[in-house]
Every structure is written in C-alpha cells, then in structure tokens.
Motif scaffolding. Structure first.
Motif, PDB file in Angstrom:
ATOM      1  N   MET A   1       0.827  -1.198   0.000  1.00 51.62           N
ATOM      2  CA  MET A   1       0.000   0.000   0.000  1.00 51.62           C
ATOM      3  C   MET A   1       0.869   1.258   0.000  1.00 51.62           C
ATOM      4  SD  MET A   1      -2.829  -1.231   2.703  1.00 51.62           S
ATOM      5  CE  MET A   1      -3.408   0.386   3.114  1.00 51.62           C
ATOM      6  N   ALA A   2       0.482   2.212  -0.787  1.00 47.34           N
ATOM      7  CA  ALA A   2       1.285   3.427  -0.907  1.00 47.34           C
ATOM      8  C   ALA A   2       1.199   4.269   0.363  1.00 47.34           C
ATOM      9  CB  ALA A   2       0.780   4.242  -2.079  1.00 47.34           C
ATOM     10  N   SER A   3       2.281   4.881   0.702  1.00 49.13           N
ATOM     11  CA  SER A   3       2.309   5.774   1.866  1.00 49.13           C
ATOM     12  C   SER A   3       3.175   6.976   1.548  1.00 49.13           C
ATOM     13  CB  SER A   3       2.881   5.018   3.071  1.00 49.13           C
ATOM     14  OG  SER A   3       3.134   5.930   4.104  1.00 49.13           O
ATOM     15  N   SER A   4       2.671   8.160   1.909  1.00 49.52           N
ATOM     16  CA  SER A   4       3.435   9.357   1.604  1.00 49.52           C
ATOM     17  C   SER A   4       4.506   9.611   2.664  1.00 49.52           C
ATOM     18  CB  SER A   4       2.486  10.556   1.516  1.00 49.52           C
ATOM     19  OG  SER A   4       1.733  10.620   2.698  1.00 49.52           O
TER      20      SER A   4
ATOM     21  N   TYR B   1      -4.416  -4.610   0.660  1.00 48.18           N
ATOM     22  CA  TYR B   1      -4.290  -4.615   2.128  1.00 48.18           C
ATOM     23  C   TYR B   1      -3.921  -6.018   2.620  1.00 48.18           C
ATOM     24  CZ  TYR B   1      -5.869  -4.587   7.020  1.00 48.18           C
ATOM     25  OH  TYR B   1      -5.950  -4.736   8.378  1.00 48.18           O
ATOM     26  N   ALA B   2      -4.600  -7.028   2.060  1.00 48.96           N
ATOM     27  CA  ALA B   2      -4.316  -8.416   2.454  1.00 48.96           C
ATOM     28  C   ALA B   2      -2.876  -8.787   2.087  1.00 48.96           C
ATOM     29  CB  ALA B   2      -5.300  -9.357   1.774  1.00 48.96           C
ATOM     30  N   ASP B   3      -2.418  -8.364   0.903  1.00 43.91           N
ATOM     31  CA  ASP B   3      -1.044  -8.671   0.473  1.00 43.91           C
ATOM     32  C   ASP B   3      -0.025  -8.034   1.414  1.00 43.91           C
ATOM     33  OD1 ASP B   3      -2.095 -10.017  -1.664  1.00 43.91           O
ATOM     34  OD2 ASP B   3      -1.736  -8.429  -3.134  1.00 43.91           O
ATOM     35  N   GLU B   4      -0.308  -6.790   1.812  1.00 45.91           N
ATOM     36  CA  GLU B   4       0.616  -6.074   2.688  1.00 45.91           C
ATOM     37  C   GLU B   4       0.656  -6.738   4.078  1.00 45.91           C
ATOM     38  OE1 GLU B   4       2.778  -4.004   2.090  1.00 45.91           O
ATOM     39  OE2 GLU B   4       3.227  -2.825   3.866  1.00 45.91           O
ATOM     40  N   ARG B   5      -0.504  -7.156   4.547  1.00 49.31           N
ATOM     41  CA  ARG B   5      -0.549  -7.862   5.843  1.00 49.31           C
ATOM     42  C   ARG B   5       0.264  -9.148   5.786  1.00 49.31           C
ATOM     43  NH1 ARG B   5      -5.690  -8.606   9.342  1.00 49.31           N
ATOM     44  NH2 ARG B   5      -6.209 -10.240   7.858  1.00 49.31           N
TER      45      ARG B   5
END
Lengths: 259, 259
Positions: B1-4, B64-68
């Motif tokens: 997930m992208a985060s600034s 989100y699931a992939d990042e988790r």
C-alpha cells in the motif's frame, strides 16, 4: 482472589491485576506441587497430600474464573484479546482462554514422552518394573478418549454460538444504525444499548467456556491417579508459564510490546 | 500500500501503520462511492462508473491483504489480536479479520431494511414502482443462499485448521520443552525453532482466511447489480468505521485504552 495490595482504580488495571495474580498463584502452586512430588510415600499419606493439592489447584482455577466473570460484567471484550498478554498468547486464545481439548492433547503428549523415554531400557531388557506414573493404563486411555470426544463436541457448540454472536454485529440493529450514520460515525444511544446487549451475551459465553474448561479439568483429575494428576498439573502450569515467557520475549525481539 | 510518509522502523509501527492506512483508504473509498451514487444515470454510464468503483474497492482489499501477509512473515501473532484495534473489534475477530459469512448477513439485513421501509407505502397503495436497489430479486437470493452455504463450510474448515494449530502448542515438541524447563522458563533455541515453524503455519492460515474473505466479496459483487454492489460496499464500510469508532469510545468509557 485475595490481594494484599489495594485494588487498582481502573477496569483495565483490575483486569490486568486479576491476570497477574493468577500467574503468580500458578507459580506458587507449581512450587508446592514440585515439592510434594519429592516427599516419600509412607502408607499412602503422600496420595492424601497430592489429592489435597489437586483439589486446591482446581479451586484456584474456579476462583480465577469467578473473578473474571465478575470483572467482565463491566467490560467483557478485553478478555477476548487482553492487552496484558503477549501476542503469541492472544493468537492461541479460544473464547478468552485455552481450548479445553488442549488438556487432553497435553496428557497424550506426556504419556508419549514417558513411554519413549523408556524404550532403550526395554530394548536392552534392563527394565523390569512397571512404566512410571504418566504412562496411562488402558482403562484410563479409554476414559480420556471418551472425554476428548465429549469435550471437542462441546467446544464446537460454543464456537458455533460465538460465530452467531459475531455475525449479529452485521445484522439488525447494527446494520441500520451504521447505514443511517453520517460519514464519521458518532456514538449514539441506540448503538450503546445494542452493544450493551451484545456484551451481556459475550459474558454468558465466556462463563460457559470457563465452565467447560473447569469441567474438563475436573473430569481429567478423576481419571488420573493422584501422582499422575499432580504430574499433569505441573506440566500444564510449566507450559502456560513457558508460553507466557516465550511470547513476551518474541514480542520484545520483534519490537512489538504492549503496555 | 502506498504511503506518503516514511515507513516506521519497528514491526509494530509498520503493522499499525498498515491498518491505519487501510482505515483512511476506506473512508476515502466511502466518500467516492457516496458521491458516485448521487450522479445521474445517462444511458448506463453511471453503471460503468460504479463497476469501476467496485473493482477499485476489491483491489484495495487485495492490496491490504497482500501487505498484511508480507508484514506477517516477520511477526504474525499480533494480527490475531492487534493492539491498535479496540477490544470490541478484537472480540469480533475470526482468523485476524471479519468472518466472510458476515458479508452475507449484512446483505440480508440491508435487503430486509429496504423492504420494511416500504411496507407503509404498499399498505397505503401509494407505491407503484419497483422496490429500490437493495431489495434482492429471487435469483439473487438463491445465489446468495448458495454462497452462504459454501462460505460457512469453508469457514468451518479453516476454524478446524486453526483449532489443530492451537492444540499443537500442548503437543510435541512444546510439551517436552516445557516439561524439562526449570521453574522460571528461559528462552531456548529449540523453543524458538518450534515457534518459528508454528508461526509459518499461522501465516499460511491467515493467507487462507484473507483469500476466503476476498473470494466471498468478489462472488457477492458478481451477484449484485452495480448499484446494489456499491450500496453494499457503502454499508459495509460504514459498519466497519462505526464499529471501530464505537469500540474506541467504549474502551475510553471503561478506562481501557491500548496505546
């Protein structure tokens, strides 16, 4: 449960304190049982002592469950994933505690360890006496097998009840309250009342799970001889204390630590 | 997930950040969908827009699931009872997230709300048009009914796998390591290795549960019309945001607040 220090003023403090007292009590009970196992038996008087200790341990478990139920009346949900436990312990929880069927897994594991440890002596023909206490006799194995089936069935029933309770959160009245909410949800009386009702059901299922845990433990104690029962309780308490300790160490290692 | 903002340095920080970004994204997706529902339909172009939004929402859930899953490789157990969620949210968890069958409970509840809201008009004979979009047609009800059965069956299978995993903690090698431990448990290599292996299985079951959640959501999206699907996603996100908010408020009210 008795406490020498004044009770904390917050719910969280009281719940955390209840758990910590329980862990301290388990350590004390463990020491007492280890000591008792070293006592020489004279005409069966050790069995009387061991029986008393088993009784005392079951009573302590019951007192802990009673205290949790009392505290859960105020705020039940923390017991389902306590912030005072490590993440490992929380990932192993079933209805706010251990699975009752775990007692049976443990007694089978202990019995297996006992048998395996004597295999070399058997092979060398140097073992003439009976196997030691944690090797279960055939009638005991049969009774434990029956207990396991009953326990798993009751566990499944309670799991099913929890599933229904968890699903209710997407049903009425929650679905309607949420649907009609503005973008940023605001607390409202209707939601609070519905959540209070939900909490009452969660307290009830927590009580039922604790009852099943204690019932399973009591039945197991009745199947085992006094020394087997104490050996089992010692192993169970060691395992619980180890998991608590391993979990804390792993959370620290992974920079994950709850306050 | 992208985060600034730069990624937090600790595992706990990264896991917490992943969840917070997900909640912020859900609020943004909710606003976008609410906006889209107000657009007038011109020759079906609104349906094209709504379909795109549904696709986007499913992709966000997948990301989100992939990042988790990626973060869980380092330390999986916190996902089963995250310290960054309220105790209410944690008490509703099934395998580190919501029960997939909850999607079906919600669609039935929404459909029921829709029908009930029009009963007075039917009784007064003032309603001549069709029921609004969330009233499910008979073929849709039949498909959702089948989806519910399949989902509950798969949920039960995963619950069973989790039960086996949880029971393993009382079996070998843990039972032996704990049995041979001194009174105060100490970390040892053998325990660490066994717990690493246990964690790998927990990551696998977390992945399976996320797959089932996403699969159920996708199948539901295929059954619903574009406007029904967006209505459903809007209600689901509102419910999730409400529960998050209610849980935090109740923890504060009961002096139970996690950092």
């Amino acid at each position: 449960m008795a406490s020498s220090s004044p009770s904390p003023s917050t719910h969280r403090g009281q719940q955390k304190c209840c758990f910590h007292e329980w862990m301290i009590l388990q350590e004390a009970d463990l020491s007492e049982m280890l000591q008792a196992l070293t006592v020489e038996d004279n005409f069966g008087d050790r069995d009387v002592l061991l029986r008393q200790l088993v009784q005392k341990n079951v009573e302590h478990f019951q007192a802990y469950a009673d205290e949790r139920t009392r505290l859960a009346q105020d705020h039940v949900s923390p017991f389902f994933a306590p912030s005072w436990c490590s993440s490992l312990e929380n990932s192993l929880l079933w209805l706010a505690g251990c699975r009752p069927s775990l007692f049976i897994t443990l007694i089978y594991a202990l019995s297996g360890i006992e048998i395996e440890s004597h295999i070399p002596e058997f092979l060398q023909g140097t073992r003439t006496s009976e196997l030691s206490e944690l090797s279960l006799a055939a009638p005991q194995l049969s009774m434990i097998n029956q207990l396991q089936r009953r326990t798993i069935k009751q566990e499944e029933e309670l799991s099913q009840q929890l599933a229904c309770l968890q699903e209710k959160i997407a049903d009425q009245p929650f679905a309607l309250i949420a649907k009609e909410s503005s973008h940023v949800a605001s607390q409202n009386v209707q939601a609070d009342e519905a959540l209070d009702e939900h909490s009452t059901s969660m307290v009830r299922i927590l009580e039922e799970a604790d009852k099943l845990r204690i019932k399973t433990l009591k039945e197991m104690m009745n199947i085992l001889s006094p020394v087997q029962a104490v050996d089992f309780l010692v192993a169970g308490k060691k395992l619980h204390l180890c998991i608590h300790d391993w979990g804390q160490k792993r959370d620290i290692k992974h920079d994950y630590f709850q306050v």
